[in-house]
Design a protein around this motif. Structure first.
Motif, mmCIF file in Angstrom:
data_model
loop_
_atom_site.group_PDB
_atom_site.id
_atom_site.type_symbol
_atom_site.label_atom_id
_atom_site.label_comp_id
_atom_site.label_asym_id
_atom_site.label_seq_id
_atom_site.Cartn_x
_atom_site.Cartn_y
_atom_site.Cartn_z
ATOM 1 N N THR A 100 38.102 -6.580 50.027
ATOM 2 C CA THR A 100 38.052 -6.232 47.736
ATOM 3 C C THR A 100 39.187 -7.032 47.320
ATOM 4 N N PHE A 101 40.593 -6.598 47.727
ATOM 5 C CA PHE A 101 41.366 -6.942 47.315
ATOM 6 C C PHE A 101 42.116 -8.597 47.823
ATOM 7 N N GLY A 102 42.115 -8.375 49.769
ATOM 8 C CA GLY A 102 42.190 -9.387 50.296
ATOM 9 C C GLY A 102 42.120 -10.849 49.238
ATOM 10 N N ARG A 103 43.310 -11.745 49.335
ATOM 11 C CA ARG A 103 43.216 -13.230 49.293
ATOM 12 C C ARG A 103 42.452 -13.890 49.287
ATOM 13 N N GLY B 219 40.191 -9.529 44.849
ATOM 14 C CA GLY B 219 41.359 -10.380 45.254
ATOM 15 C C GLY B 219 41.790 -11.679 45.328
ATOM 16 N N SER B 220 40.234 -12.866 45.544
ATOM 17 C CA SER B 220 40.460 -14.266 44.977
ATOM 18 C C SER B 220 41.108 -14.408 43.296
ATOM 19 N N LEU C 242 42.114 -12.231 41.245
ATOM 20 C CA LEU C 242 43.501 -12.026 40.870
ATOM 21 C C LEU C 242 44.803 -12.798 41.331
ATOM 22 N N TRP C 243 44.198 -13.271 42.679
ATOM 23 C CA TRP C 243 45.227 -14.537 43.031
ATOM 24 C C TRP C 243 45.338 -15.411 42.195
ATOM 25 N N THR D 33 48.830 -10.694 44.787
ATOM 26 C CA THR D 33 47.679 -10.135 45.547
ATOM 27 C C THR D 33 48.362 -8.825 46.228
ATOM 28 N N PHE D 34 47.761 -7.771 47.057
ATOM 29 C CA PHE D 34 47.773 -6.583 46.763
ATOM 30 C C PHE D 34 47.945 -6.796 48.770
ATOM 31 N N ALA D 35 47.630 -6.728 49.271
ATOM 32 C CA ALA D 35 47.491 -7.698 50.697
ATOM 33 C C ALA D 35 48.735 -7.871 51.290
ATOM 34 N N GLY E 130 50.033 -3.347 48.136
ATOM 35 C CA GLY E 130 48.617 -2.813 49.099
ATOM 36 C C GLY E 130 48.870 -1.029 49.603
#
Length: 232
Positions: A71-74, A79-80, A82-83, A89-91, A96
């Protein structure tokens, strides 16, 4: 920095405190809102919301961490975005780790607050409402003071849970010294190193002390607030 801790150990301890603090603080407002909805709300999807809230307690933590990564990875669907929009990014960052800890601790926070809400006599809130107080005023002046021991207990339990979170954290943000390495992941790393048993044992002792301290503080604060409310 204490002399009996190495820089690496102190770094893991300070990062754990930072992660747990922000995980608890950020979780509190939505935790109170969700607990209120579950305790007093009657709406379609009530059971689904209850299940989703408690899902991290049932799922293996690694699964929760993997879902967070998806969900929140790059490359994740959120996540994408947000980036691309904010360059954030959280990852594989401490934020994170705080997110993973917050997700894993959220059920304990909500459950403690929900139990406190269910113990409040609705007639007290109804009496305030008949005097013309809005729902927000009733909650802030009547409900919140009465459930404060539960809020405190839930917050402390969430903090302690966040301090001990391992599976979701290491899956979502890995184990990067100085960035995502918290107490549990540092203990794991030291146990993989020859001669790392002493460092792992020191961190284990700190973890036990912090967990016991959190429980003692939670009980003490809850009793003090409850006694103050009863004395009014």
């Amino acid at each position: 920095m204490p002399d009996w801790l190495t820089p690496e150990e102190w770094q893991a301890l300070s990062l754990s405190l930072k992660v747990s603090f922000w995980a608890t603080v950020v979780s509190l407002p939505p935790g109170v809102a969700v607990a209120q909805a579950l305790a007093r709300g009657r709406f379609p999807g009530h059971g689904l919301l209850n299940g989703l809230v408690h899902l991290p307690l049932i799922l293996p933590p690694v699964v929760t961490g993997y879902l967070l990564l998806l969900t929140f990875g790059r490359q994740g669907w959120l996540g994408s975005a947000l980036w691309d929009w904010f360059g954030f990014t959280f990852a594989f960052r401490w934020t994170g780790a705080a997110l993973a800890a917050a997700v894993m601790a959220f059920p304990l926070l909500v459950r403690a607050i929900r139990l406190a809400l269910e113990a409040v006599d609705p007639k007290l809130e109804q009496a305030a409402a008949t005097l013309g107080a809005s729902r927000v005023v009733v909650f802030l002046t009547v409900t919140l003071p009465l459930i404060l021991p539960g809020v405190i207990a839930g917050a402390v339990l969430a903090f302690a849970k966040a301090m001990g979170e391992f599976g979701a954290t290491i899956t979502f943000v890995a184990n990067i010294p100085g960035e995502t390495q918290t107490l549990p992941t540092a203990i794991y790393a030291f146990l993989q190193l020859p001669g790392g048993d002493a460092a792992a044992l020191r961190l284990v002792a700190i973890s036990v002390a912090l967990a016991m301290g959190a429980l003692v503080v939670s009980e003490w604060l809850s009793r003090r607030v409850a006694a103050r409310i009863a004395g009014k």
